[in-house]
Every structure is written in C-alpha cells, then in structure tokens.
Write an enzyme that holds these catalytic residues in place. Structure first.
Site, PDB file in Angstrom:
ATOM      1  CG  ASP A   1      -8.589  15.697 -15.661  1.00 30.89           C
ATOM      2  OD1 ASP A   1      -7.859  15.233 -16.553  1.00 30.89           O
ATOM      3  OD2 ASP A   1      -9.599  15.105 -15.235  1.00 30.89           O
TER       4      ASP A   1
ATOM      5  CE  LYS B   1     -11.145   8.239 -19.748  1.00 35.32           C
ATOM      6  NZ  LYS B   1     -12.189   7.264 -19.559  1.00 35.32           N
TER       7      LYS B   1
ATOM      8  NE  ARG C   1      -2.658   1.540   3.335  1.00 34.93           N
ATOM      9  CZ  ARG C   1      -2.531   0.951   4.526  1.00 34.93           C
ATOM     10  NH1 ARG C   1      -2.831  -0.316   4.695  1.00 34.93           N
ATOM     11  NH2 ARG C   1      -2.073   1.621   5.557  1.00 34.93           N
TER      12      ARG C   1
ATOM     13  CE1 TYR D   1     -16.415  11.244 -17.263  1.00 38.73           C
ATOM     14  CE2 TYR D   1     -15.338  10.950 -15.149  1.00 38.73           C
ATOM     15  CZ  TYR D   1     -16.056  10.439 -16.214  1.00 38.73           C
ATOM     16  OH  TYR D   1     -16.394   9.118 -16.214  1.00 38.73           O
TER      17      TYR D   1
HETATM   18  C1  LIG Z   1     -11.197  14.333 -18.247  1.00 38.31           C
HETATM   19  C2  LIG Z   1     -11.420  13.117 -17.413  1.00 38.31           C
HETATM   20  N1  LIG Z   1     -10.939  13.076 -16.158  1.00 38.31           N
HETATM   21  C3  LIG Z   1     -11.105  12.005 -15.354  1.00 38.31           C
HETATM   22  C4  LIG Z   1     -11.803  10.896 -15.798  1.00 38.31           C
HETATM   23  C5  LIG Z   1     -11.985   9.735 -14.881  1.00 38.31           C
HETATM   24  O1  LIG Z   1     -11.143   8.703 -15.284  1.00 38.31           O
HETATM   25  P1  LIG Z   1     -11.404   7.174 -14.869  1.00 38.31           P
HETATM   26  O2  LIG Z   1     -12.583   6.701 -15.661  1.00 38.31           O
HETATM   27  O3  LIG Z   1     -10.105   6.509 -15.205  1.00 38.31           O
HETATM   28  O4  LIG Z   1     -11.687   7.156 -13.395  1.00 38.31           O
HETATM   29  C6  LIG Z   1     -12.334  10.887 -17.094  1.00 38.31           C
HETATM   30  C7  LIG Z   1     -13.097   9.722 -17.583  1.00 38.31           C
HETATM   31  O5  LIG Z   1     -13.676   9.724 -18.634  1.00 38.31           O
HETATM   32  C8  LIG Z   1     -12.144  12.029 -17.917  1.00 38.31           C
HETATM   33  O6  LIG Z   1     -12.648  12.089 -19.171  1.00 38.31           O
END
Ligand SMILES: Cc1ncc(COP(=O)(O)O)c(C=O)c1O
Length: 393
Positions: free
Chosen positions: A182, A207, A55, A109
């Site tokens: 992000d 992604k 962990r 998101y």
């Molecule tokens: C811009 C963005 N940030 C965060 C996330 C969250 O990622 P995860 O699905 O890997 O938790 C996504 C998911 O589509 C996203 O498009």
C-alpha cells in the site's frame, strides 16, 4: 516521458468513436452496442477490445487506469470505489491459488487490520503481524508462516517507518508468496514498489492522487502475473470507480508532480522548524539523518523527496491539552484524511488508532501527545505560523 510529463499526458486522447477531446471526458453510459452483433459477441468474448457493460470497463476509468499503470510502471491497473476496495481486490488476487495466510506489517491502516481480522479471517485466511522494519523478524515470520501474501505500507502511519521492499520481496518470493504494498503515503512519485520487486501496489486515490478532498477512490496496479485474476475478481464483484470520480482523479493527477513536490518542500521546512520548537518533544520525518530507516530511505525514495507527512510529539501534553491545541488552529484543518491541497492535522489517539488499547499504542510508540500533519500546498510560512501559535497557546 519523465514523471512530470506522464502525469499530464498518459491515458488521454483515445479515439473512442473518432471524436478526440484533448482531455478524457466523463462517459456515463452503462451499456454499449456495435454495428453488428458479431462485434459485440467478440467484445464479450475478449477477442476484440471494446466496451460492453460498465461493470467490466468504462472509457473514463480506462484512461485513468492507463495513467496509473504508466506512473507505477505496472502491467495494468484497476480503479476502485475506495482505497479499501482496492486493498481487498489486491489481497484476493494475491491469495488466489496460494496458501490462505498473510504476513502483514503491524503498522498499517486500522481498516486494513479489520479487513484481515474481521472480514477475511472467518473465511479461513490467517494473518500474522510483524515489524517489517526488523529484518530478522520479517525473515523468521516469512520462513515459519509460509504465507501466500506479504502486505505492508510503503511508509507507515503515523511514525513514518520504512521497510525494505526489495529485501521483503525476495523473502516473499522465496516461499512463493506475492508482495502487496500500500503506497498511499509515498505516491508513485516517491517510491516505485513494483520496480523494487512488489507484485501489486495499492493507493487510496482519496489522498495524494486525487488530492483535493472531493473524491473517494482506490487504485490497484499489478504485474502481469496477477492482472487477469484481478480483472476477473472485478468483473464479477464490481468494486469499480464511477466515471465522474475517475474523471476527477485523472484531473487531480495532472497536478500531482507540482502538488507533491511542494508538499515535500513544505514538510521539510515544517519538520526543521518543529525540531527546534520549545513546545515540541520529538519530530518524526524521513529526512532526519537519525531516522531508524535512513539507509532504506536513501535506497528507495526518489532523490530529494521525503514525503508530505510530518508527525510530532507535543511536550508534556495529555489528551485535553492536544484537543485544546487542535481547537486553536486557524488555517490547518483538524481532519482525518491526508494528501489534500490543504494542510490537515490528525490526532492518532483520537482517530486512526482510537480502537487500539492505550497499552498497545504505547508499545507501538504512538504516545498520547503525538499528532500527525499532512502538509498542504499553502505557503510554508502560514503553515508554520499557524502551528506555532496553536502550540504556544
Ligand atoms: C494507508 C491507507 N490505505 C488505505 C486507506 C483506505 O482508503 P479509503 O479511505 O480511500 O478507502 C487509507 C485511508 O486513510 C490509508 O491511509
């Protein structure tokens, strides 16, 4: 080393115990011991580098973290079990010892909005949303709310708007706030938010980084100021990425420069083709000279790269017409994710923005005839031909 070399080499070939593999293997053990208990004691006490319990850290995740730190130019990284786990750790680290207030972009998101409004709000953390592409509105929001954290996505979804990270970082730092970006849509190949003044960068590794539709993961890359706080949160709450997913993500990143370069090229060709398509009303792509954030894009994107995402509106289409268009696709995958080697098409009104009321969607500029394409690495001719036949019906 240049980016194309870093993706292949950074993090690999560590001397864990003397045997060195050319590519970091999957270390599954959860518990470590040493020749003497005194060594383990020093490892537990952070007086000596090493492993004690999975962990806290793991050699495969460590290698991935070294790689992502090199790509984003940070002080250190944390590999997490999902992009959302990464967002949560980043926000918590940013808000530690700061005012429990967030100024966030209104174009983020959906799950991140839920994190702010449903998970963090009951703990007294207030979030105020603003259009981060409206310079005056951001300045006013930061000056009046005096947040502990400012949060935005480097490229917004699905309209691909781009806020001025450098300016927003200055405003955030002016009131003592940390800036969290992000950068999932941008990848460290196209934008380097830390170099522009951000404190913490987040990627959904699910992604572009992993890139093959077979890993759920997230990465936080932090500056020196927030690194120990982030690790402490992680040591206690354990949002970490498992060794197998860490290995797959590292393997994926080795081809990131090739994949993302091709995705950007294909997206440019697709955007150009769609712009003159008789069934298309409007195309959203950052290379468009008429893009509302063209000046910011020129300053912040790596030269010649405009991303692998293209959104467009289908002339006169209502929801049933968009669904019928999706059903006609033969190669393009009508799936929710993005950044994979295969081209994916998402219908925001059905998926990512389903929970947003039609009225608010309209205000955000997300119309019922809008679709978003995450362009893959296939032949651009095939991508264009498939969308063309589906559009013509
Ligand atoms: C811009 C963005 N940030 C965060 C996330 C969250 O990622 P995860 O699905 O890997 O938790 C996504 C998911 O589509 C996203 O498009």
């Amino acid at each position: 080393m240049k980016f194309d070399s870093l993706v292949v080499h950074a993090g690999d070939r560590k001397r864990n115990g003397g045997v060195v593999a050319s590519t970091t293997p999957i270390h599954l053990g959860t518990t470590y011991f040493y020749d003497s208990a005194a060594t383990l004691d020093r490892v537990f006490g952070h007086e000596e580098e090493g492993y004690s319990y999975a962990r806290y850290n793991n050699p495969t995740a460590d290698a991935l973290e070294e790689l992502t730190t090199a790509l984003d130019g940070g002080h250190g990284s944390l590999a997490c079990a999902s992009g959302m786990a990464a967002v949560q750790v980043a926000i918590q680290a940013a808000l530690t010892d700061r005012a429990p207030r967030v100024v966030a972009s209104q174009s983020i998101y959906g799950a991140t909005v839920k994190l702010f409004d449903q998970i963090l709000e009951p703990f007294g953390i207030e979030t105020f949303y603003v259009d981060v592409c409206d310079g005056e509105a951001v300045e006013k929001a930061i000056a009046t709310r005096k947040p502990g954290c400012v949060f935005l996505e480097a490229v917004s979804n699905p309209l691909l708007r781009v806020g001025d990270i450098g300016r927003i970082a200055e405003l955030a730092h002016g009131v003592g706030a940390a800036l969290v970006v992000d950068s999932t849509f941008a990848t460290p190949m196209m934008i380097k938010p830390l170099a522009l003044g951000a404190n913490i960068v987040v990627h959904s590794a699910t992604k572009y980084l992993a890139g093959h539709g077979d890993v759920l993961g997230g990465i936080v890359v932090s500056d020196e100021e927030h690194y120990e706080t982030m690790r402490t949160i992680s040591r206690v709450t354990g949002p970490v990425l498992g060794p197998f997913e860490s290995y797959l993500t590292m393997r994926g990143i080795k081809t990131l420069a090739l994949r993302f370069g091709r995705q950007c090229e294909n997206a440019c060709r697709l955007a150009n083709q769609l712009a003159s398509h008789p069934a298309v009303e409007r195309v959203y792509y950052p290379a468009d000279p008429a893009h509302p954030d063209a000046a910011t894009i020129k300053r912040t994107f790596a030269p010649g790269l405009f991303g692998g995402m293209v959104s467009f509106e289908i002339k006169g289409a209502d929801k049933p017409a968009v669904l019928a268009f999706m059903d006609r696709l033969k190669m393009v995958v009508p799936g929710t994710s993005l950044g994979d080697v295969h081209t994916l098409l998402l219908y925001p009104a059905m998926a990512s923005h389903r929970d947003v009321s039609p009225k608010v969607r309209e205000r955000m500029g997300i119309r019922d005839n809008l679709v978003r394409v995450s362009v893959g690495i296939e032949s651009a001719d095939d991508i264009i031909a498939d969308l063309d036949q589906a559009l013509r019906g």
